[in-house]
Scaffold this active site. Structure first.
Site, PDB file in Angstrom:
ATOM      1  N   SER A  57       0.853  -1.248   0.193  1.00  0.00           N
ATOM      2  CA  SER A  57      -0.097   0.337  -0.057  1.00  0.00           C
ATOM      3  C   SER A  57       0.985   1.296   0.026  1.00  0.00           C
ATOM      4  CB  SER A  57      -0.808   0.076   1.454  1.00  0.00           C
ATOM      5  OG  SER A  57      -1.605   1.178   1.537  1.00  0.00           O
TER       6      SER A  57
ATOM      7  N   TYR B 230      -2.241  -0.627  10.699  1.00  0.00           N
ATOM      8  CA  TYR B 230      -2.295  -0.946   9.192  1.00  0.00           C
ATOM      9  C   TYR B 230      -1.272  -0.445   8.300  1.00  0.00           C
ATOM     10  CZ  TYR B 230      -3.903  -0.879   4.370  1.00  0.00           C
ATOM     11  OH  TYR B 230      -4.170  -1.291   2.883  1.00  0.00           O
TER      12      TYR B 230
END
EC number: 1.1.1.1
Length: 256
Positions: free
Chosen positions: A140, A153
């Protein structure tokens, strides 16, 4: 080194998710021989759609939770390799975005990815007589610069980038190459509603989606382009419909 997906065997972990399903659709258009999807929940309609897009591709589903013990992963992979004989590409795509669930976020986003990778090395590692292979790990953009309201995350995605970069450097030893694809904010169910760490920002999803995003289709198209470019060690950024190779800055070297 450019890579053709025609007649190749691909395992896709979480190939039925938002970005995952659109990427699976793009993959079958490339005339794969086999697309093996490993996911927690079966979606017969999605599998049927993939088969309809290109009936020449054999699409197979196996239930798989990346948080299982590595021995279970190895057992499943043994079944797959026995059926296909060879596997060319492993895509690790499992991920959750919910900083309430600290342990599960780490288990799914990082530990599960590491364990699945470790398990497939038993079949690919050239030191064991294996043929080598290609690992595509989904990270990501938060692995570069965190969304600080979701540090758990973001931390797992930074770990994915670091782990994959190490895999790439080990390719001369193992015969297994690796790279990351790192999507920017993409309009999927993953980001429609999620929880910040300790509720530091209750409206983190709404605020994030107020900024420019990309569709899962445009992300998927660039995802497959990155697979075809097949650059060992690449850190690909897939953001706002573009594909860009990130040049990572070195601030320290182990010297070994």
């Amino acid at each position: 080194m450019a890579f053709t997906l025609t007649n190749k065997n691909v395992i896709f972990v979480a190939g039925l998710g938002g970005i995952g399903l659109d990427t699976s659709k793009e993959l079958v258009k490339r005339d794969l021989k086999n697309l093996v999807i490993l996911d927690r929940i079966e979606n017969p309609a999605a599998i049927a759609e993939l088969k309809a897009i290109n009936p020449k591709v054999t699409v197979t589903f196996y239930p798989y939770d990346v948080t299982v013990p590595i021995a279970e992963t190895s057992k499943l992979l043994k079944t797959i390799f026995a059926k296909l004989t060879t596997v060319d590409v492993l895509i690790n795509g499992a991920g959750i975005l919910d900083d309430y669930q600290i342990e599960r976020t780490i288990a799914v986003n990082y530990t599960g990815l590491v364990n699945t990778t470790t398990a497939i090395l038993d079949f690919w590692d050239k030191r064991k007589g294996g043929p080598g292979g290609i690992i595509c790990n989904i990270g990501s953009v938060t692995g570069f610069n965190a969304i600080y309201q979701v540090p758990v995350y973001s931390g797992t995605k930074a770990a994915v980038v670091n782990f994959t970069s190490s895999l790439a450097k080990l390719a001369p030893i193992t015969g297994v190459t690796a790279y990351t694809v790192n999507p920017g904010i993409t309009r999927t169910t993953l980001v429609h509603k999620f929880n910040s760490w300790l509720d530091v920002e209750p409206q983190v999803a709404e605020k994030l989606l107020a900024h420019p995003t990309q569709t899962s289709l445009s992300c998927a198209e660039n995802f497959v382009k990155a697979i075809e470019l097949n650059e060992n060690g690449a850190i690909w950024k897939l953001d706002l419909g573009t594909l860009e190779a990130i040049q990572w800055s070195k601030h320290w070297d182990s010297g070994i």
